[in-house]
Design a protein around this motif. Structure first.
Motif, mmCIF file in Angstrom:
data_model
loop_
_atom_site.group_PDB
_atom_site.id
_atom_site.type_symbol
_atom_site.label_atom_id
_atom_site.label_comp_id
_atom_site.label_asym_id
_atom_site.label_seq_id
_atom_site.Cartn_x
_atom_site.Cartn_y
_atom_site.Cartn_z
ATOM 1 N N ALA A 34 0.853 -1.204 0.000
ATOM 2 C CA ALA A 34 0.000 0.000 0.000
ATOM 3 C C ALA A 34 0.879 1.241 0.000
ATOM 4 O O ALA A 34 1.920 1.287 0.673
ATOM 5 N N HIS A 35 0.458 2.236 -0.744
ATOM 6 C CA HIS A 35 1.275 3.445 -0.820
ATOM 7 C C HIS A 35 0.396 4.660 -1.118
ATOM 8 O O HIS A 35 -0.425 4.631 -2.030
ATOM 9 N N ARG A 91 1.137 10.386 4.641
ATOM 10 C CA ARG A 91 1.510 9.324 3.716
ATOM 11 C C ARG A 91 1.145 7.950 4.281
ATOM 12 O O ARG A 91 0.858 7.810 5.465
ATOM 13 N N VAL A 92 1.244 6.963 3.431
ATOM 14 C CA VAL A 92 1.175 5.558 3.832
ATOM 15 C C VAL A 92 2.412 4.878 3.262
ATOM 16 O O VAL A 92 2.665 4.943 2.054
ATOM 17 N N ASN A 93 3.186 4.251 4.153
ATOM 18 C CA ASN A 93 4.398 3.526 3.765
ATOM 19 C C ASN A 93 5.357 4.381 2.943
ATOM 20 O O ASN A 93 5.896 3.946 1.923
ATOM 21 N N ASP A 94 5.600 5.598 3.399
ATOM 22 C CA ASP A 94 6.554 6.499 2.740
ATOM 23 C C ASP A 94 7.125 7.441 3.801
ATOM 24 O O ASP A 94 6.456 8.371 4.240
ATOM 25 N N ILE A 144 -2.702 14.544 -3.177
ATOM 26 C CA ILE A 144 -2.155 13.198 -3.381
ATOM 27 C C ILE A 144 -1.358 13.179 -4.686
ATOM 28 O O ILE A 144 -1.898 13.406 -5.771
ATOM 29 N N LEU A 145 -0.072 12.905 -4.553
ATOM 30 C CA LEU A 145 0.805 12.862 -5.718
ATOM 31 C C LEU A 145 1.008 11.450 -6.234
ATOM 32 O O LEU A 145 1.386 11.251 -7.388
ATOM 33 N N ASN A 146 0.755 10.472 -5.371
ATOM 34 C CA ASN A 146 0.928 9.079 -5.787
ATOM 35 C C ASN A 146 0.133 8.184 -4.848
ATOM 36 O O ASN A 146 0.138 8.399 -3.637
ATOM 37 N N ALA A 147 -0.538 7.198 -5.375
ATOM 38 C CA ALA A 147 -1.307 6.255 -4.549
ATOM 39 C C ALA A 147 -1.433 4.933 -5.298
ATOM 40 O O ALA A 147 -1.659 4.911 -6.511
ATOM 41 N N SER A 148 -1.276 3.828 -4.552
ATOM 42 C CA SER A 148 -1.430 2.501 -5.167
ATOM 43 C C SER A 148 -1.765 1.479 -4.086
ATOM 44 O O SER A 148 -1.321 1.592 -2.939
ATOM 45 N N ASN A 149 -2.554 0.483 -4.463
ATOM 46 C CA ASN A 149 -2.904 -0.645 -3.585
ATOM 47 C C ASN A 149 -3.464 -0.187 -2.243
ATOM 48 O O ASN A 149 -3.136 -0.758 -1.189
#
Length: 475
Positions: free
Chosen positions: A153-154, A161-164, A196-201
């Motif tokens: 997850a990111h 953030r998540v995992n960053d 949000i600049l980037n998000a995945s999973n």
């Protein structure tokens, strides 16, 4: 279930029991009621797992809801022994509870159970979540939710953030000079902080909160005055029209994302923020009303077009002002050169006068006496030295005049810079004037030539004075 649940199951060997998990921002709690008690042999795997994340924790042994034993940070054989030796009556209820106290001294918040933590996120309003996170964000610049069992997850935004865990280069800052938000000190943010600049999973829960925060602080950063009353944002906009309205923060969904795009453009660089805000407020006042605050991307394009027109007008004015500054500099330098030319001419006139007098007396006396002794009579000598005295007085006067002119020119030069500060910034003026290098060179040249003219004047008059003294009948 996540890894911690599985580790607990393997340690306690649950049979028919259920682990109840509550994971929030400050603490994670795992509660187990033991249905069929089995001996505990090894806590090493659980201890190793917990200690690897550097959060404090306590393990409780409960009997009928009351704590009868506990250990923290490191398991002991006494705790295991007490659990294994306890004898239960028919109605006794044996339980274990693990409490993990998440560290408040770091930007990272560990998430031990994804589902429970996201349930907690979902139970919070956006403002409640903001109140929970804001102090930590102000202290460290951002918060990173470390999803232990969901490393794929990111989410990346500047502040949440998540995992960053990549650090940010700047802490949140207030923009008191650009807008008036009643909680600017408590919430020193603008919309781009939560973009949000980037998000995945990752699911939608935190993303929804981030979008609402992004749009909330885009409103506060763009409008003149705003204040937050619980979950309601009240604001005023002063442009071509005056607007006063309010909106529920829970409604700030993706329909309002264009405000975030505008905010990112306005605050993309430190220069010209006030100009961009002025144009934005004028356009927005024409496009929205109290009943409908939603705008399309076409409004943003109108703002960009208006700014281009504004820049073209200002470029023409800028070039005009720049040319005027350069013309003023040229006039000032010409005035300095003219004063030097005047000093040179006065030196030449003085030389011509005294040389003419010297030569005239010398020629007449040598023709009359046919010899080179006592050429200057007493009267001629007195007249010469009187004229010589007048020459030095004239020299002093001339030097005073040109030095006064230099001081006046220096003051005028500073005035030229000062009076253009209302249309040009200081750095731009320095760039146009090449950091005063041309003016400083001209002043240095002026000072050198004044010294040279004074020395030449003194040497010339001194030489003539020596010659007259040698040829005078007085000596």
């Amino acid at each position: 279930m996540n890894n911690l649940n599985k580790i607990l199951e393997s340690v306690v060997k649950l049979e028919g029991s259920k682990c109840i998990v509550v994971d929030d921002f400050n603490k994670a709690t795992f509660s187990l009621n033991i249905v069929n008690k089995s001996p505990i042999s090894d806590f090493n795997k659980l201890e190793e797992f917990l200690n690897s994340y550097k959060d404090d924790w306590t393990f409780f042994l409960l009997l009928n809801g009351e704590t009868i034993s506990s250990c923290n940070s490191k398991f002991t054989t006494d705790f295991i022994k007490e659990f294994n030796q306890i004898q239960l009556l028919e109605d006794d209820l044996l339980g274990l509870k693990l409490e993990i106290y998440k560290s408040s001294n770091t930007a990272t918040v560990n998430v031990y159970n994804n589902d429970s933590f996201e349930n907690w996120l979902n139970s919070r309003t956006t403002i409640e979540l903001l109140n929970t996170l804001s102090n930590r964000i102000i202290d460290f610049g951002f918060i990173n939710f470390n999803y232990i069992d969901k490393s794929s997850a990111h989410i990346f935004s500047k502040r949440i953030r998540v995992n960053d865990s990549n650090a940010v280069t700047d802490l949140p800052k207030t923009h008191l000079e650009h807008f008036n938000f009643n909680q600017n000190t408590k919430y020193p943010f603008i919309g781009t902080d939560f973009k949000i600049l980037n998000a995945s999973n990752y699911g939608e829960i935190l993303i929804i909160h981030l979008r609402k925060l992004q749009n909330l602080f885009s409103f506060t950063a763009l409008f003149d005055t705003s204040y937050l009353d619980k979950n309601i944002l009240n604001f005023q906009l002063k442009g071509y029209k005056f607007l006063k309205s309010q909106i529920d923060v829970s409604n700030l969904n993706k329909d309002y994302d264009t405000y975030a795009d505008i905010t990112a453009w306005v605050y993309s660089e430190n220069a010209n923020i006030a100009d961009k805000l002025g144009i934005t407020r004028n356009i927005l006042s024409l496009e929205i009303d109290n009943e409908n605050l939603v705008i399309s991307d076409k409004v943003f394009q109108s703002i960009l077009s208006a700014h281009k027109i504004y820049l073209k007008e200002n470029v023409a004015k800028y070039l005009e002002v720049r040319a005027k500054v350069n013309n003023d500099l040229t006039d000032i330098l010409q005035e300095i050169r003219s004063s030097l030319q005047e000093l040179s001419q006065n030196y030449q006139k003085s030389n011509f006068l005294y040389l003419s007098f010297f030569i005239s007396v010398f020629v007449l006396r040598t023709l009359m006496k046919s010899e080179f002794e006592n050429i200057f009579t007493t009267d001629a000598t007195i007249i010469f030295f009187a004229l010589l005295g007048i020459s030095f007085i004239y020299l002093a006067y001339t030097v005073w005049v040109v030095v006064s002119l230099k001081n006046r020119v220096e003051k005028r030069y500073e005035n030229v810079k000062a009076k253009n500060l209302d249309v040009l910034n200081k750095n731009d003026i320095e760039r146009i004037l090449n950091n005063d290098s041309e003016f400083d060179d001209e002043i240095a040249n002026f000072n050198l030539k004044v010294k040279i003219y004074i020395i030449l004047w003194v040497l010339t008059m001194g030489t003539l004075a020596i010659a007259v003294s040698y040829l005078s009948e007085v000596y």
